[in-house]
Design a protein around this motif. Structure first.
Motif, PDB file in Angstrom:
ATOM      1  N   THR A  68      34.806  48.779  40.798  1.00 36.26           N
ATOM      2  CA  THR A  68      35.927  47.932  41.227  1.00 36.26           C
ATOM      3  C   THR A  68      36.414  48.343  42.607  1.00 36.26           C
ATOM      4  OG1 THR A  68      36.588  47.624  38.919  1.00 36.26           O
ATOM      5  CG2 THR A  68      38.216  47.100  40.609  1.00 36.26           C
ATOM      6  N   TYR A  69      36.537  49.644  42.825  1.00 36.47           N
ATOM      7  CA  TYR A  69      36.957  50.158  44.129  1.00 36.47           C
ATOM      8  C   TYR A  69      35.952  49.755  45.210  1.00 36.47           C
ATOM      9  CZ  TYR A  69      37.896  53.531  47.830  1.00 36.47           C
ATOM     10  OH  TYR A  69      38.148  54.122  49.045  1.00 36.47           O
ATOM     11  N   ALA A  70      34.682  49.867  44.915  1.00 35.15           N
ATOM     12  CA  ALA A  70      33.652  49.506  45.888  1.00 35.15           C
ATOM     13  C   ALA A  70      33.716  48.019  46.238  1.00 35.15           C
ATOM     14  CB  ALA A  70      32.268  49.865  45.341  1.00 35.15           C
ATOM     15  N   PHE A  71      34.072  47.188  45.267  1.00 35.75           N
ATOM     16  CA  PHE A  71      34.210  45.752  45.507  1.00 35.75           C
ATOM     17  C   PHE A  71      35.332  45.482  46.507  1.00 35.75           C
ATOM     18  CE2 PHE A  71      36.063  41.620  44.444  1.00 35.75           C
ATOM     19  CZ  PHE A  71      34.941  40.793  44.392  1.00 35.75           C
ATOM     20  N   ALA A  72      36.428  46.222  46.389  1.00 38.39           N
ATOM     21  CA  ALA A  72      37.585  45.980  47.249  1.00 38.39           C
ATOM     22  C   ALA A  72      37.444  46.582  48.630  1.00 38.39           C
ATOM     23  CB  ALA A  72      38.852  46.538  46.581  1.00 38.39           C
ATOM     24  N   ILE A  73      36.803  47.724  48.721  1.00 39.08           N
ATOM     25  CA  ILE A  73      36.823  48.483  49.975  1.00 39.08           C
ATOM     26  C   ILE A  73      36.088  47.765  51.090  1.00 39.08           C
ATOM     27  CG2 ILE A  73      34.733  49.852  49.681  1.00 39.08           C
ATOM     28  CD1 ILE A  73      38.222  51.100  50.772  1.00 39.08           C
ATOM     29  N   GLU A  74      35.198  46.846  50.760  1.00 44.28           N
ATOM     30  CA  GLU A  74      34.478  46.093  51.795  1.00 44.28           C
ATOM     31  C   GLU A  74      35.440  45.318  52.689  1.00 44.28           C
ATOM     32  OE1 GLU A  74      31.073  42.564  52.192  1.00 44.28           O
ATOM     33  OE2 GLU A  74      31.696  43.295  50.220  1.00 44.28           O
ATOM     34  N   VAL A  75      36.521  44.784  52.113  1.00 48.39           N
ATOM     35  CA  VAL A  75      37.521  44.062  52.894  1.00 48.39           C
ATOM     36  C   VAL A  75      38.474  45.036  53.577  1.00 48.39           C
ATOM     37  CG1 VAL A  75      39.440  42.421  52.786  1.00 48.39           C
ATOM     38  CG2 VAL A  75      37.371  42.020  51.443  1.00 48.39           C
TER      39      VAL A  75
END
Length: 440
Positions: A411-418
């Protein structure tokens, strides 16, 4: 003290009736201050609001976003509040030590602001001072397309002050400019406004930040206008971290001239109900627009992003990635429009909506939308709605990570891109830490 509550008549199912919706805006207009240098503009906007009702799910642009709960909130005008540095210290950015404007409940706070040692000609101030030093500022106020949207018009009808950022020709502002809007009072309506003028060949990084010192319910109705001249660049980060009981409706209207560049990274973390209308109008050739968005919501909260990229000249470029992370019974909405008329040949526009649902009852409605008339373009759009992939979770488990930690890491990896697109490292690190604390 004047207060307004729209709940005077309730339907059989407990929903607010049309009578309440029609009277709601008139009640809010009564909360306006009477002293403003823009009375003609205010009166014109008030006439626009006066005969209209608050949107309902029968309106196409609001069909997934029910604002009825806002009508149950009794609102009052803000009272001036004084804060000290210790109360806002957690939100200050060391990169913007001398380039910061602070507004407390929509009221300019000079004691908390810092505008020292700015480059020649750069002005960061509020409306009253700007009108004295740069008379042309008045030509930009309420002068971009989309002013007739009802909440935008409500803000204009209440116009009394505004954050002003003026970057003169060929001036490259190396330090970020931080506009910090702090909410402190329950049951109030706050209508902050910001105007950014980037003249030809200029360059600036802007942080627009909405924060709260409490978890009370209040209503923020914000408008930001950004005028970008030829060959100018604005890197804009908008962070909304209001109280999770608050209502936040925001409008960002951007005009881009030839060869200009605009990027927006919009992060939405707070609000019982939040909506951001991001509208970008490319008015010249060879314009570049980048829009990144992340909404993280839980509980029974609602997060809505409506965006518009309107191209009118050849060789325009647009790239948009919008992500949502939705858990519990929360509801995310994305509606992104890209207009490519006949005149906008050689356009390259791409749009992607990615949505992650973390619970069976979470919900997302996503609608990427291309309207293309030009016949020599490269345009694409897409949308994904998914849960965490079992094979990705299993892979991390095979490397010794327990299942719960694996899900949170993904979940963190999904968000950190933005979040990684934010150009100010302190803010980027703080938001990364917040996401990590929520999902790790």
């Amino acid at each position: 003290m004047v207060e307004v509550s729209a709940v005077s008549e309730v339907g059989n199912a407990g929903t607010v009736t049309s009578v309440d919706r029609a009277s709601y805006f008139n009640g809010l207009l009564n909360l306006r201050s009477t002293n403003s240098p823009f009375q003609e503009i205010r009166d014109r906007a008030a006439a626009n609001v006066h005969d209209r009702s608050i949107p309902s799910i029968r309106d196409e642009e609001w069909r997934f976003t029910d604002v009825s709960h806002l009508l149950t909130l009794t609102l009052k005008a803000v009272e001036p509040a004084r804060l000290g540095f210790p109360q806002i210290e957690a939100f200050l950015l060391p990169e913007a030590t001398n380039s910061r404007l602070v507004f407390v409940d929509g009221i300019f706070a000079p004691d908390l602001s810092a505008i020292d040692n700015l480059p020649d000609g750069v002005m960061i101030t509020h409306l009253e001072t700007a009108l004295e030093l740069i008379p042309t500022v008045k030509d930009y106020i309420a002068n971009l397309p989309g002013e007739d949207e009802v909440f935008t018009a409500l803000n204009t009808a209440s116009l009394n002050d505004s954050a002003i950022v003026f970057i003169p020709k060929n001036q490259d502002v190396e330090v970020p400019i931080h506009l910090l809007f702090v909410s402190t009072q329950a049951g109030t309506i706050v209508q902050p406004r910001a105007l950014v003028i980037a003249e030809t060949g200029s360059r600036v990084t802007l942080i627009e930040d909405y924060v709260s010192l409490n978890e009370d319910a209040y209503f923020t109705n914000a408008v930001t206008e950004i005028a970008i001249a030829e060959n100018a660049e604005v890197r804009h980060t908008r962070v909304q971290r209001d109280s999770t009981a608050a209502f936040h409706i925001g409008k960002t209207a951007v005009s881009q001239a030839r060869d200009s560049r605009y990027s927006c990274t919009a992060i939405h973390l707070g609000g019982r109900l939040s909506r951001h209308n991001l509208e970008v109008y490319q008015t010249g050739e060879q314009t570049e627009t980048t829009m990144n968005g992340l909404t993280v919501i839980d509980g029974d909260r609602v997060g809505d992003t409506h965006s518009l990229l309107s191209l009118s000249k050849p060789y325009g470029v647009g790239n948009q990635v919008n992500k949502t992370i939705v858990s519990d019974r929360a509801h995310a909405i994305f509606n992104g429009k890209v207009f490519v008329p006949q005149a906008a040949q050689q356009t390259d526009a791409r749009q992607l909506s990615r949505n992650l649902l973390l619970s069976p009852k979470s919900r997302v409605d996503t609608k990427p939308q291309l309207e293309i008339v030009a016949d020599n373009v490269k345009c694409a759009h897409g949308a994904t709605v998914s849960q965490l992939e079992d094979d990705e979770v299993f892979y991390l488990q095979s490397r010794g990570i327990d299942q719960d930690s694996a899900r949170k890491l993904l979940t963190y990896a999904f968000a950190i891109e933005v979040i990684d697109q934010i150009p100010v490292s302190t803010l980027r690190d703080r938001l990364s830490a917040f996401i990590r604390s929520q999902h790790t």
